[in-house]
Design a protein around this motif. Structure first.
Motif: not given
Length: 197
Positions: A88-109
């Motif tokens: 769900f962090d991806i959607f927060r970043i996408e809503n900024c409209g700035i980042f246009k690269g790819y993503y990778h989800v760790l599923h935790g820390v």
């Protein structure tokens, strides 16, 4: 709720959800009992595990496909990969409209106290992906807390022999805020990560 095992079972299951305590579970059950038609909610919940799966590339969520819409999008910047804790962090970043690269989800820390170690995250897959795709920059969009900072340091150490620039989003004072309301740690980070004009 003695003598009502179905309601007791539902309340027990609801209390397993994050942020739901006994009173919230009770209110939800009362709502469900007053609602005439629960078929829609029931259908969505029963389909959730069958139709939603993890993307084979970035480990975000996708519906019935092997790749999510971001990984399928050839127009995205192939030089950039942004590493996030949760999908769900991806959607927060996408809503900024700035980042246009790819993503990778760790599923935790990383959190040794909670028994979450490197093998429990998608770190191995991240390294394989970076080697295969030749990204030029990796942005670690991970929370700036003890576990997040530990995870970021672990990734930086693991990738230091690779030819990839690693960055983190700038931290500091929110836009339009009053310095008198900013805590010392945030203010210190803002000064440390200051911008030059």
């Amino acid at each position: 709720m003695k003598g009502l095992p179905l309601i007791q079972s539902l309340m027990f299951e609801l209390k397993k959800l994050p942020g739901i305590g006994p009173r919230s579970a009770e209110r939800l059950v009362q709502y469900f009992l007053k609602t005439e038609d629960l078929k829609s909610l029931s259908s969505i919940l029963s389909n959730l595990n069958h139709k939603i799966k993890k993307c084979k590339e970035c480990f975000s969520f996708t519906e019935e496909k092997d790749l999510c819409s971001f990984c399928e999008d050839d127009s995205r910047n192939k030089d950039l990969i942004c590493v996030v804790e949760q999908a769900f962090d991806i959607f927060r970043i996408e809503n900024c409209g700035i980042f246009k690269g790819y993503y990778h989800v760790l599923h935790g820390v990383l959190s040794p106290l909670n028994h979450i170690h490197p093998k429990d995250l998608t770190l191995k897959q991240l390294k394989e992906r970076v080697l295969k795709k030749s990204f030029k920059e990796m942005i670690l969009a991970i929370d700036s807390d003890l576990e997040g900072d530990t995870t970021a340091l672990y990734i930086m150490e693991s990738f230091k022999e690779l030819d990839i620039k690693i960055s983190r989003p700038a931290l500091g004072i929110p836009l339009g805020s009053d310095l008198s309301f900013v805590d010392n740690k945030t203010l210190g980070q803002a000064i440390e990560n200051r911008s030059y004009f």
